[in-house]
Design a protein around this motif. Structure first.
Motif, PDB file in Angstrom:
ATOM      1  N   THR A 147       9.562  11.438  16.976  1.00 45.38           N
ATOM      2  CA  THR A 147       8.308  10.228  16.731  1.00 45.38           C
ATOM      3  C   THR A 147       8.026   9.662  18.271  1.00 45.38           C
ATOM      4  N   ALA A 148       9.028   9.889  19.428  1.00 47.12           N
ATOM      5  CA  ALA A 148       8.468   9.076  20.483  1.00 47.12           C
ATOM      6  C   ALA A 148       7.247  10.186  21.333  1.00 47.12           C
ATOM      7  N   LEU A 149       7.521  11.052  20.753  1.00 45.97           N
ATOM      8  CA  LEU A 149       6.509  12.140  21.435  1.00 45.97           C
ATOM      9  C   LEU A 149       4.658  12.263  20.590  1.00 45.97           C
ATOM     10  N   ARG A 150       4.695  11.764  19.364  1.00 45.14           N
ATOM     11  CA  ARG A 150       4.045  11.560  18.611  1.00 45.14           C
ATOM     12  C   ARG A 150       2.670  10.763  19.396  1.00 45.14           C
ATOM     13  N   ALA A 151       4.181   9.452  19.035  1.00 43.47           N
ATOM     14  CA  ALA A 151       3.501   7.794  19.646  1.00 43.47           C
ATOM     15  C   ALA A 151       2.917   8.368  20.710  1.00 43.47           C
ATOM     16  N   ALA A 152       3.948   8.346  22.010  1.00 39.22           N
ATOM     17  CA  ALA A 152       2.778   8.882  23.425  1.00 39.22           C
ATOM     18  C   ALA A 152       1.248   9.541  23.213  1.00 39.22           C
ATOM     19  N   SER A 153       1.870  10.523  22.770  1.00 39.26           N
ATOM     20  CA  SER A 153       0.370  11.829  22.609  1.00 39.26           C
ATOM     21  C   SER A 153      -0.255  11.123  21.223  1.00 39.26           C
ATOM     22  N   GLN A 154      -0.605  10.495  20.623  1.00 39.40           N
ATOM     23  CA  GLN A 154      -1.348   9.433  19.494  1.00 39.40           C
ATOM     24  C   GLN A 154      -2.550   8.027  20.845  1.00 39.40           C
ATOM     25  N   GLN A 155      -1.170   8.130  21.557  1.00 38.31           N
ATOM     26  CA  GLN A 155      -1.654   6.837  22.427  1.00 38.31           C
ATOM     27  C   GLN A 155      -2.762   7.238  23.754  1.00 38.31           C
ATOM     28  N   ALA A 156      -3.220   8.267  24.263  1.00 38.39           N
ATOM     29  CA  ALA A 156      -3.378   9.427  24.631  1.00 38.39           C
ATOM     30  C   ALA A 156      -4.488   9.778  24.076  1.00 38.39           C
ATOM     31  N   ARG A 157      -4.663  10.155  22.957  1.00 41.17           N
ATOM     32  CA  ARG A 157      -5.455  10.926  22.121  1.00 41.17           C
ATOM     33  C   ARG A 157      -6.552   9.759  21.686  1.00 41.17           C
ATOM     34  N   ASP A 158      -6.345   8.211  21.072  1.00 42.14           N
ATOM     35  CA  ASP A 158      -7.005   7.316  21.240  1.00 42.14           C
ATOM     36  C   ASP A 158      -7.277   6.806  22.535  1.00 42.14           C
ATOM     37  N   GLY A 159      -6.802   7.489  23.426  1.00 44.59           N
ATOM     38  CA  GLY A 159      -7.744   6.388  25.021  1.00 44.59           C
ATOM     39  C   GLY A 159      -8.972   7.688  25.392  1.00 44.59           C
ATOM     40  N   GLY A 160      -8.776   8.907  24.407  1.00 45.11           N
ATOM     41  CA  GLY A 160      -9.815   9.612  24.830  1.00 45.11           C
ATOM     42  C   GLY A 160      -9.541  10.557  25.715  1.00 45.11           C
ATOM     43  N   ILE A 161      -8.154  10.859  25.991  1.00 44.19           N
ATOM     44  CA  ILE A 161      -7.881  12.487  27.458  1.00 44.19           C
ATOM     45  C   ILE A 161      -6.588  13.045  26.832  1.00 44.19           C
ATOM     46  N   ALA A 162      -7.134  13.879  27.186  1.00 43.19           N
ATOM     47  CA  ALA A 162      -5.863  15.071  26.962  1.00 43.19           C
ATOM     48  C   ALA A 162      -4.342  15.205  27.491  1.00 43.19           C
ATOM     49  N   VAL A 163      -3.813  15.680  26.732  1.00 43.80           N
ATOM     50  CA  VAL A 163      -2.389  15.970  26.637  1.00 43.80           C
ATOM     51  C   VAL A 163      -1.618  17.364  26.732  1.00 43.80           C
ATOM     52  N   HIS A 164      -0.964  17.055  27.430  1.00 44.04           N
ATOM     53  CA  HIS A 164      -0.470  18.889  28.115  1.00 44.04           C
ATOM     54  C   HIS A 164       1.138  18.484  28.123  1.00 44.04           C
ATOM     55  N   ILE A 165       1.612  19.810  27.826  1.00 42.80           N
ATOM     56  CA  ILE A 165       3.173  18.999  27.641  1.00 42.80           C
ATOM     57  C   ILE A 165       3.814  20.638  28.764  1.00 42.80           C
ATOM     58  N   MET A 191       7.770   8.181  28.967  1.00 46.28           N
ATOM     59  CA  MET A 191       6.674   7.201  28.287  1.00 46.28           C
ATOM     60  C   MET A 191       6.560   6.033  26.693  1.00 46.28           C
ATOM     61  N   GLU A 192       6.612   5.407  27.316  1.00 45.25           N
ATOM     62  CA  GLU A 192       6.170   4.640  25.952  1.00 45.25           C
ATOM     63  C   GLU A 192       4.873   4.823  25.061  1.00 45.25           C
ATOM     64  N   PRO A 193       3.791   4.158  24.097  1.00 47.84           N
ATOM     65  CA  PRO A 193       2.686   3.923  24.321  1.00 47.84           C
ATOM     66  C   PRO A 193       1.684   2.650  24.921  1.00 47.84           C
ATOM     67  N   GLU A 194       2.199   1.800  25.132  1.00 49.73           N
ATOM     68  CA  GLU A 194       1.554   0.790  26.754  1.00 49.73           C
ATOM     69  C   GLU A 194       1.770   1.437  27.387  1.00 49.73           C
ATOM     70  N   GLN A 195       2.637   2.477  27.722  1.00 48.61           N
ATOM     71  CA  GLN A 195       2.179   2.559  29.430  1.00 48.61           C
ATOM     72  C   GLN A 195       1.299   3.943  29.349  1.00 48.61           C
ATOM     73  N   VAL A 196       1.745   4.717  28.592  1.00 52.06           N
ATOM     74  CA  VAL A 196       0.620   5.796  28.825  1.00 52.06           C
ATOM     75  C   VAL A 196      -1.036   5.174  28.976  1.00 52.06           C
ATOM     76  N   ALA A 197      -1.498   3.868  27.253  1.00 54.60           N
ATOM     77  CA  ALA A 197      -2.166   2.889  27.343  1.00 54.60           C
ATOM     78  C   ALA A 197      -3.072   2.075  29.449  1.00 54.60           C
ATOM     79  N   GLN A 198      -1.894   2.025  29.632  1.00 54.56           N
ATOM     80  CA  GLN A 198      -2.001   0.744  30.819  1.00 54.56           C
ATOM     81  C   GLN A 198      -2.006   1.748  31.522  1.00 54.56           C
ATOM     82  N   ALA A 199      -1.458   2.964  31.724  1.00 52.78           N
ATOM     83  CA  ALA A 199      -2.149   3.928  33.278  1.00 52.78           C
ATOM     84  C   ALA A 199      -3.873   4.782  32.480  1.00 52.78           C
ATOM     85  N   ILE A 200      -4.422   4.406  32.025  1.00 50.23           N
ATOM     86  CA  ILE A 200      -5.521   5.290  31.843  1.00 50.23           C
ATOM     87  C   ILE A 200      -6.544   3.955  32.507  1.00 50.23           C
TER      88      ILE A 200
END
Length: 327
Positions: free
Chosen positions: A135-153, A96-105
């Motif tokens: 780097t991709a995992l960190r970016a997507a994870s940070q986007q989720a955390r910035d959006g206030g949601i938890a991250v599960h791998i 997932m791209e960070p933009e996809q994470v942001a749009q899905a919240i």
């Protein structure tokens, strides 16, 4: 048809069987079995099984998109047992791209269910064992955390992922609030998965385990297999990756196969066959001693693992050549 060999299994008619359906077929090694037999035991429901406790300590130190396992292959358990609605996100390669994470919240609106968490699958099964670059995992994870949601791998094969991208598994785990991985796939234990996370999350998971009837007592024998797996089976996963690459490169040269070599990054090899249905192809392979499985409705999946060696890979290529008329 492959001739019998020391690394193969035998049927009554001496046909060598190479079984590449999945890495859950990995058998415990003799040393792992001895570790299980000699395990210290206690009552795990009371937290008194010393081998389980050691496994938990070791694991803690180590460490959904639209085609994700939790969405496709868990019989709707998230909804039926957890009251969770999963919103799939379509990706090209399972990443997932960070933009996809942001749009899905979802926005805070009484008409919508609240978005509580995002799950990333690493490696990604349906996309062919692709591993997330750190780097991709960190970016997507940070986007989720910035959006206030938890991250599960969903890290069923997280150690395969770490080897593939040459990253420390701790760094991959640091991208998540919680992470799960399997001991019973390439690591070779007969059963078991580990959930890692903060103390409060683990306490809540134990409560859910009790509600679902999942508590077991003298379970140290299985925990001993897990400890052995983490000590002895992680580094050797690179052998499975090398065998998968050799297998994929050989398959790509056979007429009637469509295969994206870029996607073969770990121990999964997924491809299409032309001129024959996947079911027909698998049936013909089985007649010649090669077991594999379908991946969806249009693809075939081969999986390398402990117990599948270089000779087995060449046997598989020989069978596929015969089935597709290229031999």
């Amino acid at each position: 048809m492959c001739s019998p060999g020391a690394a193969g299994l035998y049927t009554p008619d001496a046909l060598r069987i190479v079984d590449m359906r999945t890495d859950t077929l990995t058998m415990p090694s003799p040393d792992m079995r001895r570790a299980m037999a000699n395990a210290e035991l206690g009552d795990d429901v009371f937290g008194e099984d010393p081998t389980v406790n050691r496994l938990q300590d070791v694991a803690a130190e180590l460490i959904a998109d639209a085609d994700s396992h939790v969405f496709l292959a868990e019989a709707g358990g998230a909804a039926a047992l957890g009251g969770i609605q999963i919103m799939p996100v379509r990706t090209e390669g399972g990443i997932m791209e960070p933009e996809q994470v942001a749009q899905a919240i979802r926005p805070e609106d009484q008409h919508y269910p609240r978005t509580a968490a995002v799950t990333f699958e690493n490696t990604h099964n349906r996309h062919g064992g692709i591993a997330w670059p750190l780097t991709a995992l960190r970016a997507a994870s940070q986007q989720a955390r910035d959006g206030g949601i938890a991250v599960h791998i969903d890290g069923a094969r997280i150690f395969n992922a770490a080897i593939a991208v040459k990253a420390d598994v701790k760094d991959l785990a640091a991208c998540a609030d919680t992470l799960s991985f399997c001991l019973s796939k390439g690591l070779g234990a007969p059963a078991g998965s580990i959930l890692i996370g903060p103390d409060a999350k683990i306490a809540e998971a134990r409560r859910w385990r009790k509600m679902l009837g999942g508590g077991m007592r003298q379970i140290g024998m299985l925990a001993a297999a897990g400890l052995y797996a983490l000590d002895h089976m992680v580094d050797r996963l690179a052998e499975d990756h090398a065998n998968a690459k050799t297998l994929a490169e050989g398959l790509a040269e056979i007429k009637g196969i469509k295969l994206d070599l870029w996607r073969v990054q770990t121990n999964l090899v997924i491809f299409e066959v032309t001129g024959i249905s996947p079911a027909g192809f698998l049936d013909e392979c089985l007649k010649r001693g090669l077991r594999a499985d379908a991946s969806g409705r249009t693809h075939v999946r081969f999986v390398t693992r402990y117990g599948i060696d270089a000779e087995d890979v060449q046997c598989a290529l020989q069978v596929v050549s015969e089935v597709l008329g290229a031999g």
